[in-house]
Design a protein around this motif. Structure first.
Motif, PDB file in Angstrom:
ATOM      1  N   PHE A  94      30.233  -1.930 -80.825  1.00  0.00           N
ATOM      2  CA  PHE A  94      31.077  -2.345 -81.959  1.00  0.00           C
ATOM      3  C   PHE A  94      30.358  -3.412 -82.778  1.00  0.00           C
ATOM      4  N   PHE A  95      29.857  -4.425 -82.093  1.00  0.00           N
ATOM      5  CA  PHE A  95      29.254  -5.581 -82.754  1.00  0.00           C
ATOM      6  C   PHE A  95      27.964  -5.190 -83.489  1.00  0.00           C
ATOM      7  N   LEU A  96      27.127  -4.373 -82.825  1.00  0.00           N
ATOM      8  CA  LEU A  96      25.866  -3.952 -83.447  1.00  0.00           C
ATOM      9  C   LEU A  96      26.126  -3.175 -84.728  1.00  0.00           C
ATOM     10  N   SER A  97      27.044  -2.221 -84.627  1.00  0.00           N
ATOM     11  CA  SER A  97      27.371  -1.372 -85.763  1.00  0.00           C
ATOM     12  C   SER A  97      28.025  -2.187 -86.884  1.00  0.00           C
ATOM     13  N   PHE A  98      28.927  -3.085 -86.508  1.00  0.00           N
ATOM     14  CA  PHE A  98      29.631  -3.953 -87.467  1.00  0.00           C
ATOM     15  C   PHE A  98      28.631  -4.777 -88.288  1.00  0.00           C
ATOM     16  N   LYS A  99      27.680  -5.395 -87.569  1.00  0.00           N
ATOM     17  CA  LYS A  99      26.693  -6.252 -88.242  1.00  0.00           C
ATOM     18  C   LYS A  99      25.814  -5.460 -89.186  1.00  0.00           C
ATOM     19  N   GLY A 100      25.360  -4.297 -88.710  1.00  0.00           N
ATOM     20  CA  GLY A 100      24.475  -3.451 -89.516  1.00  0.00           C
ATOM     21  C   GLY A 100      25.154  -3.026 -90.810  1.00  0.00           C
ATOM     22  N   VAL A 101      26.393  -2.574 -90.696  1.00  0.00           N
ATOM     23  CA  VAL A 101      27.133  -2.094 -91.875  1.00  0.00           C
ATOM     24  C   VAL A 101      27.440  -3.263 -92.815  1.00  0.00           C
ATOM     25  N   LEU A 102      27.849  -4.402 -92.244  1.00  0.00           N
ATOM     26  CA  LEU A 102      28.214  -5.549 -93.091  1.00  0.00           C
ATOM     27  C   LEU A 102      27.001  -6.062 -93.871  1.00  0.00           C
ATOM     28  N   LEU A 103      25.877  -6.249 -93.166  1.00  0.00           N
ATOM     29  CA  LEU A 103      24.693  -6.804 -93.849  1.00  0.00           C
ATOM     30  C   LEU A 103      24.160  -5.832 -94.894  1.00  0.00           C
ATOM     31  N   GLU A 104      23.980  -4.573 -94.506  1.00  0.00           N
ATOM     32  CA  GLU A 104      23.435  -3.592 -95.458  1.00  0.00           C
ATOM     33  C   GLU A 104      24.414  -3.351 -96.605  1.00  0.00           C
ATOM     34  N   GLY A 105      25.713  -3.338 -96.277  1.00  0.00           N
ATOM     35  CA  GLY A 105      26.723  -3.167 -97.324  1.00  0.00           C
ATOM     36  C   GLY A 105      26.678  -4.311 -98.322  1.00  0.00           C
ATOM     37  N   LEU A 106      26.506  -5.537 -97.806  1.00  0.00           N
ATOM     38  CA  LEU A 106      26.405  -6.695 -98.700  1.00  0.00           C
ATOM     39  C   LEU A 106      25.167  -6.582 -99.582  1.00  0.00           C
ATOM     40  N   GLU A 107      24.070  -6.083 -99.003  1.00  0.00           N
ATOM     41  CA  GLU A 107      22.843  -5.939 -99.789  1.00  0.00           C
ATOM     42  C   GLU A 107      23.045  -4.906-100.898  1.00  0.00           C
ATOM     43  N   ILE A 108      23.773  -3.817-100.561  1.00  0.00           N
ATOM     44  CA  ILE A 108      24.069  -2.802-101.580  1.00  0.00           C
ATOM     45  C   ILE A 108      24.953  -3.418-102.676  1.00  0.00           C
ATOM     46  N   ALA A 109      25.937  -4.218-102.257  1.00  0.00           N
ATOM     47  CA  ALA A 109      26.814  -4.878-103.243  1.00  0.00           C
ATOM     48  C   ALA A 109      26.008  -5.802-104.154  1.00  0.00           C
ATOM     49  N   LEU A 110      25.037  -6.494-103.562  1.00  0.00           N
ATOM     50  CA  LEU A 110      24.187  -7.385-104.366  1.00  0.00           C
ATOM     51  C   LEU A 110      23.348  -6.585-105.356  1.00  0.00           C
ATOM     52  N   ILE A 111      22.851  -5.425-104.900  1.00  0.00           N
ATOM     53  CA  ILE A 111      22.058  -4.552-105.789  1.00  0.00           C
ATOM     54  C   ILE A 111      22.928  -4.112-106.971  1.00  0.00           C
ATOM     55  N   VAL A 112      24.145  -3.686-106.636  1.00  0.00           N
ATOM     56  CA  VAL A 112      25.072  -3.213-107.676  1.00  0.00           C
ATOM     57  C   VAL A 112      25.326  -4.304-108.706  1.00  0.00           C
ATOM     58  N   VAL A 113      25.614  -5.501-108.204  1.00  0.00           N
ATOM     59  CA  VAL A 113      25.934  -6.606-109.121  1.00  0.00           C
ATOM     60  C   VAL A 113      24.705  -7.007-109.932  1.00  0.00           C
ATOM     61  N   SER A 114      23.543  -7.118-109.257  1.00  0.00           N
ATOM     62  CA  SER A 114      22.368  -7.600-109.990  1.00  0.00           C
ATOM     63  C   SER A 114      21.902  -6.596-111.052  1.00  0.00           C
ATOM     64  N   PHE A 115      21.955  -5.284-110.725  1.00  0.00           N
ATOM     65  CA  PHE A 115      21.520  -4.285-111.721  1.00  0.00           C
ATOM     66  C   PHE A 115      22.643  -3.984-112.717  1.00  0.00           C
ATOM     67  N   GLY A 116      23.848  -3.773-112.175  1.00  0.00           N
ATOM     68  CA  GLY A 116      24.967  -3.339-113.007  1.00  0.00           C
ATOM     69  C   GLY A 116      25.480  -4.409-113.950  1.00  0.00           C
ATOM     70  N   ALA A 117      25.727  -5.606-113.401  1.00  0.00           N
ATOM     71  CA  ALA A 117      26.298  -6.666-114.242  1.00  0.00           C
ATOM     72  C   ALA A 117      25.294  -7.129-115.292  1.00  0.00           C
ATOM     73  N   THR A 118      24.017  -7.195-114.900  1.00  0.00           N
ATOM     74  CA  THR A 118      22.993  -7.649-115.848  1.00  0.00           C
ATOM     75  C   THR A 118      22.907  -6.698-117.047  1.00  0.00           C
ATOM     76  N   ALA A 119      22.985  -5.382-116.747  1.00  0.00           N
ATOM     77  CA  ALA A 119      22.861  -4.384-117.825  1.00  0.00           C
ATOM     78  C   ALA A 119      24.213  -4.065-118.470  1.00  0.00           C
ATOM     79  N   GLY A 120      25.280  -4.691-117.987  1.00  0.00           N
ATOM     80  CA  GLY A 120      26.614  -4.395-118.508  1.00  0.00           C
ATOM     81  C   GLY A 120      27.063  -2.990-118.146  1.00  0.00           C
ATOM     82  N   GLN A 121      26.577  -2.459-117.014  1.00  0.00           N
ATOM     83  CA  GLN A 121      26.885  -1.084-116.579  1.00  0.00           C
ATOM     84  C   GLN A 121      27.384  -1.113-115.128  1.00  0.00           C
ATOM     85  N   LEU A 122      28.358  -1.951-114.860  1.00  0.00           N
ATOM     86  CA  LEU A 122      28.824  -2.130-113.485  1.00  0.00           C
ATOM     87  C   LEU A 122      29.383  -0.829-112.890  1.00  0.00           C
TER      88      LEU A 122
END
Lengths: 79, 240
Positions: free
Chosen positions: B118-146
């Protein structure tokens, strides 16, 4: 109260097992290597190799320390 | 190509890299420890991620991702090393064979929730998911294409998730000893990469350096298995 204490002990045991496992020396050496790497990065010294090197070296030390496994004679459960 | 097209492709490709890392962890842990707790951990990670994104929104950029990478990477590295070591010892002793009975004997079949999975899977999904969210915000918000960026990221996660689901059956067929060694090598490599990245180290080839770490740890494992087998043969010769 008893339930809370046993829950806390259970969580502490889980994290000890998760982090240190059956050979605390490996975890201690890797944590030390991470601290040294962090300090190196802060001083702009490239020491990326330290953690993998310590991890591999400590794995070997731990394998050498463990008793060699005997060939399994257990035929397994009856079907 | 339009600005939206560039944002879509960029977020898709960047998210694919993170989604691959996420799926590898879930797939490996699920195959080695059982699916129920692993998928529960993944779902919990996704739920926490959804709450964070919903509450924080675009301000997600303020999350100290470096510190999070260090903590999660260190935990993955330390736990991964345990499986790496046990995997080497078992493959050296028993070869690549293994069975479900062996899994029971090793205590990997747990009634109720397997908190390690549970813990291994939880951490992997949370960290990678956060990184994906950061990618979305950094590319999308900057270009106004969220909206476009979110679509690209979700498409990446769905496609890679589907590939992972398709690989579930062949991965489960891998012998236990080999699987433990493979998953241990992967967790150790990801853990090394994230913990050092979190400490502020810049990897020259970015995420591609994970492959280099996997090769390094796998080569060392191969050498240790060969040495272990030689030592074992010597002991058997001495005993006869």
């Amino acid at each position: 109260m008893r339930t809370v204490v046993s829950f806390v002990i259970g969580v502490a045991r889980f994290f000890y097992g998760f982090i240190f496992g059956d050979d605390w020396r490996v975890a201690a050496a890797v944590l030390l290597a991470l601290i040294i790497t962090g300090l190196s990065v802060a001083n702009q010294i490239a020491a990326w190799w330290l953690v993998p090197a310590i991890a591999i070296a400590m794995t070997w030390v731990s394998l050498r320390r463990a008793r060699p496994a005997q060939p399994s004679t257990n035929p397994g459960p009856r079907r | 190509m339009t600005g939206a097209g560039v944002v879509l492709i960029t977020t898709f490709l960047a998210s694919v890299v993170e989604a691959i890392e996420m799926v590898i962890i879930v797939l490996g842990v699920g195959a080695a420890r059982g699916w129920r707790s692993t998928l529960l951990g993944a779902a919990a990670g996704l739920a926490v991620l959804t709450v964070i994104v919903a509450v924080v929104g675009v301000a997600i950029m303020a999350i100290p991702i470096g510190a999070l990478r260090t903590v999660i990477g260190t935990l993955l590295l330390l736990f991964g090393l345990q499986w790496y070591r046990k995997g080497i010892a078992r493959v050296a002793a028993r070869g690549l064979a293994g069975s479900v009975e062996q899994r029971v004997e090793e205590g990997h079949v747990v009634s109720g929730t397997d908190w390690t999975a549970f813990f291994l899977s939880f951490k992997g999904v949370l960290l990678e998911g956060l990184e994906i969210a950061l990618i979305v915000v950094s590319f999308g918000a900057t270009a106004g294409q969220l909206g476009t960026a979110i679509f690209g990221a979700v498409a990446a996660v769905v496609i890679i998730g589907a590939v992972g689901f398709a690989l579930k059956t062949p991965v489960v067929r891998i012998p236990r000893s080999a699987l433990q060694l493979i998953v241990g090598t992967l967790l150790t490599s990801f853990g090394t990469f994230w913990s050092l990245e979190g400490l502020g180290m810049t990897w020259p080839q970015s995420d591609l350096d994970i492959v280099g770490l996997i090769v390094l740890y796998a080569t060392a494992a191969g050498a240790f298995i060969a040495l272990g087998r030689r030592q074992r043969q010597r002991m058997l010769l001495r005993a006869t």
